[in-house]
Design a protein around this motif. Structure first.
Motif, PDB file in Angstrom:
ATOM      1  N   VAL A  30     -13.618  -2.790  11.862  1.00 59.49           N
ATOM      2  CA  VAL A  30     -14.990  -2.293  11.919  1.00 59.49           C
ATOM      3  C   VAL A  30     -15.258  -1.263  10.821  1.00 59.49           C
ATOM      4  N   TYR A  31     -14.339  -0.329  10.648  1.00 54.84           N
ATOM      5  CA  TYR A  31     -14.593   0.807   9.765  1.00 54.84           C
ATOM      6  C   TYR A  31     -13.974   0.692   8.383  1.00 54.84           C
ATOM      7  N   ASN A  32     -13.188  -0.353   8.133  1.00 53.23           N
ATOM      8  CA  ASN A  32     -12.559  -0.555   6.824  1.00 53.23           C
ATOM      9  C   ASN A  32     -11.828   0.686   6.317  1.00 53.23           C
ATOM     10  N   TYR A  33     -11.062   1.298   7.194  1.00 57.54           N
ATOM     11  CA  TYR A  33     -10.287   2.490   6.852  1.00 57.54           C
ATOM     12  C   TYR A  33      -9.329   2.168   5.706  1.00 57.54           C
ATOM     13  N   PRO A  34      -9.191   3.044   4.710  1.00 58.38           N
ATOM     14  CA  PRO A  34      -8.282   2.771   3.588  1.00 58.38           C
ATOM     15  C   PRO A  34      -6.826   2.711   4.073  1.00 58.38           C
ATOM     16  N   LEU A  35      -6.121   1.667   3.673  1.00 54.85           N
ATOM     17  CA  LEU A  35      -4.796   1.398   4.210  1.00 54.85           C
ATOM     18  C   LEU A  35      -3.644   1.781   3.293  1.00 54.85           C
ATOM     19  N   ASN A  36      -3.910   2.072   2.058  1.00 51.74           N
ATOM     20  CA  ASN A  36      -2.817   2.281   1.116  1.00 51.74           C
ATOM     21  C   ASN A  36      -2.700   3.708   0.593  1.00 51.74           C
ATOM     22  N   ILE A  37      -3.172   4.647   1.386  1.00 48.65           N
ATOM     23  CA  ILE A  37      -3.022   6.049   1.039  1.00 48.65           C
ATOM     24  C   ILE A  37      -1.564   6.444   1.250  1.00 48.65           C
ATOM     25  N   ILE A  38      -0.975   7.026   0.240  1.00 49.29           N
ATOM     26  CA  ILE A  38       0.397   7.529   0.347  1.00 49.29           C
ATOM     27  C   ILE A  38       0.282   9.012   0.676  1.00 49.29           C
ATOM     28  N   GLU A  39       0.649   9.349   1.894  1.00 48.98           N
ATOM     29  CA  GLU A  39       0.466  10.722   2.332  1.00 48.98           C
ATOM     30  C   GLU A  39       1.575  11.624   1.813  1.00 48.98           C
ATOM     31  N   THR A  40       1.201  12.811   1.380  1.00 50.93           N
ATOM     32  CA  THR A  40       2.166  13.741   0.814  1.00 50.93           C
ATOM     33  C   THR A  40       3.153  14.270   1.853  1.00 50.93           C
ATOM     34  N   ILE A  41       2.763  14.300   3.106  1.00 47.58           N
ATOM     35  CA  ILE A  41       3.633  14.850   4.148  1.00 47.58           C
ATOM     36  C   ILE A  41       4.888  14.001   4.371  1.00 47.58           C
ATOM     37  N   ASP A  42       4.770  12.655   4.195  1.00 46.00           N
ATOM     38  CA  ASP A  42       5.925  11.793   4.450  1.00 46.00           C
ATOM     39  C   ASP A  42       6.135  10.724   3.370  1.00 46.00           C
ATOM     40  N   SER A  43       5.290  10.699   2.372  1.00 44.04           N
ATOM     41  CA  SER A  43       5.362   9.709   1.283  1.00 44.04           C
ATOM     42  C   SER A  43       5.342   8.276   1.804  1.00 44.04           C
ATOM     43  N   MET A  44       4.557   8.045   2.851  1.00 42.08           N
ATOM     44  CA  MET A  44       4.455   6.708   3.435  1.00 42.08           C
ATOM     45  C   MET A  44       3.001   6.280   3.564  1.00 42.08           C
ATOM     46  N   THR A  45       2.825   4.971   3.477  1.00 36.96           N
ATOM     47  CA  THR A  45       1.545   4.374   3.838  1.00 36.96           C
ATOM     48  C   THR A  45       1.582   4.062   5.331  1.00 36.96           C
ATOM     49  N   ILE A  46       0.467   3.622   5.875  1.00 31.29           N
ATOM     50  CA  ILE A  46       0.437   3.263   7.293  1.00 31.29           C
ATOM     51  C   ILE A  46       1.386   2.098   7.576  1.00 31.29           C
ATOM     52  N   LEU A  47       1.532   1.169   6.653  1.00 32.29           N
ATOM     53  CA  LEU A  47       2.439   0.040   6.865  1.00 32.29           C
ATOM     54  C   LEU A  47       3.891   0.519   6.945  1.00 32.29           C
ATOM     55  N   ASP A  48       4.270   1.466   6.094  1.00 29.16           N
ATOM     56  CA  ASP A  48       5.607   2.061   6.165  1.00 29.16           C
ATOM     57  C   ASP A  48       5.825   2.728   7.519  1.00 29.16           C
ATOM     58  N   PHE A  49       4.819   3.455   7.967  1.00 28.21           N
ATOM     59  CA  PHE A  49       4.902   4.196   9.222  1.00 28.21           C
ATOM     60  C   PHE A  49       5.082   3.243  10.409  1.00 28.21           C
ATOM     61  N   ILE A  50       4.297   2.165  10.431  1.00 35.03           N
ATOM     62  CA  ILE A  50       4.418   1.178  11.514  1.00 35.03           C
ATOM     63  C   ILE A  50       5.790   0.516  11.451  1.00 35.03           C
ATOM     64  N   TYR A  51       6.244   0.190  10.260  1.00 37.50           N
ATOM     65  CA  TYR A  51       7.557  -0.426  10.086  1.00 37.50           C
ATOM     66  C   TYR A  51       8.659   0.490  10.627  1.00 37.50           C
ATOM     67  N   ASP A  52       8.568   1.784  10.320  1.00 35.73           N
ATOM     68  CA  ASP A  52       9.533   2.741  10.851  1.00 35.73           C
ATOM     69  C   ASP A  52       9.539   2.734  12.382  1.00 35.73           C
ATOM     70  N   ASP A  53       8.357   2.692  12.980  1.00 32.93           N
ATOM     71  CA  ASP A  53       8.275   2.664  14.445  1.00 32.93           C
ATOM     72  C   ASP A  53       8.877   1.387  15.012  1.00 32.93           C
ATOM     73  N   ILE A  54       8.616   0.261  14.367  1.00 34.85           N
ATOM     74  CA  ILE A  54       9.211  -1.008  14.819  1.00 34.85           C
ATOM     75  C   ILE A  54      10.730  -0.904  14.778  1.00 34.85           C
ATOM     76  N   GLN A  55      11.259  -0.381  13.677  1.00 37.52           N
ATOM     77  CA  GLN A  55      12.707  -0.234  13.548  1.00 37.52           C
ATOM     78  C   GLN A  55      13.270   0.698  14.623  1.00 37.52           C
TER      79      GLN A  55
END
Length: 94
Positions: A30-55
Motif C-alpha cells: 500500500v505505502y511503497n516503503y523504501p526497501l533498500n535503505i542500509i541502516e547505519t545502526i546495523d549496516s543491514m537492509t530489511i531483507l538482511d534483517f528478515i534473513y537473520d531472523d529466519i536463521q
C-alpha cells in the motif's frame, strides 16, 4: 531474536521483531516503503534483517510457524525489489 538486543530499529525492522505481519504487508503493498535503505545502526537492509531472523528461528526454534511467516514476508519483499547488503545477492531462504 530478542527485541531488547535491537536498538534504534527502523519501523519495518520493528514490525519484523514484533511480528506485525499486517503492517509489513501494507508497508510494501500500500505505502511503497523504501526497501533498500542500509541502516547505519546495523549496516543491514530489511531483507538482511528478515534473513537473520529466519536463521535465528531455524537454529533455536525450528518448529515455529514464525519461520513460515518470515519466509512469506521475505519472498514478498524480494519480489518487490528488496536486496541484500550484508549477505551476497545470491542469498536465498530455501
Amino acid at each position: 531474536p530478542s527485541i531488547s538486543h535491537k536498538k534504534q530499529l527502523s519501523i519495518l525492522k520493528l514490525a519484523v521483531a514484533t511480528i506485525d505481519w499486517e503492517f509489513l504487508s501494507k508497508a510494501i503493498l500500500v505505502y511503497n516503503y523504501p526497501l533498500n535503505i542500509i541502516e547505519t545502526i546495523d549496516s543491514m537492509t530489511i531483507l538482511d534483517f528478515i534473513y537473520d531472523d529466519i536463521q535465528y528461528y531455524q537454529k533455536n526454534n525450528p518448529g515455529t510457524t514464525t519461520i513460515v511467516e518470515l519466509k512469506k514476508i521475505y519472498n514478498l519483499y524480494k519480489s518487490k525489489g528488496a536486496r541484500h547488503h550484508k549477505y551476497p545477492a545470491t542469498t536465498t531462504i530455501d
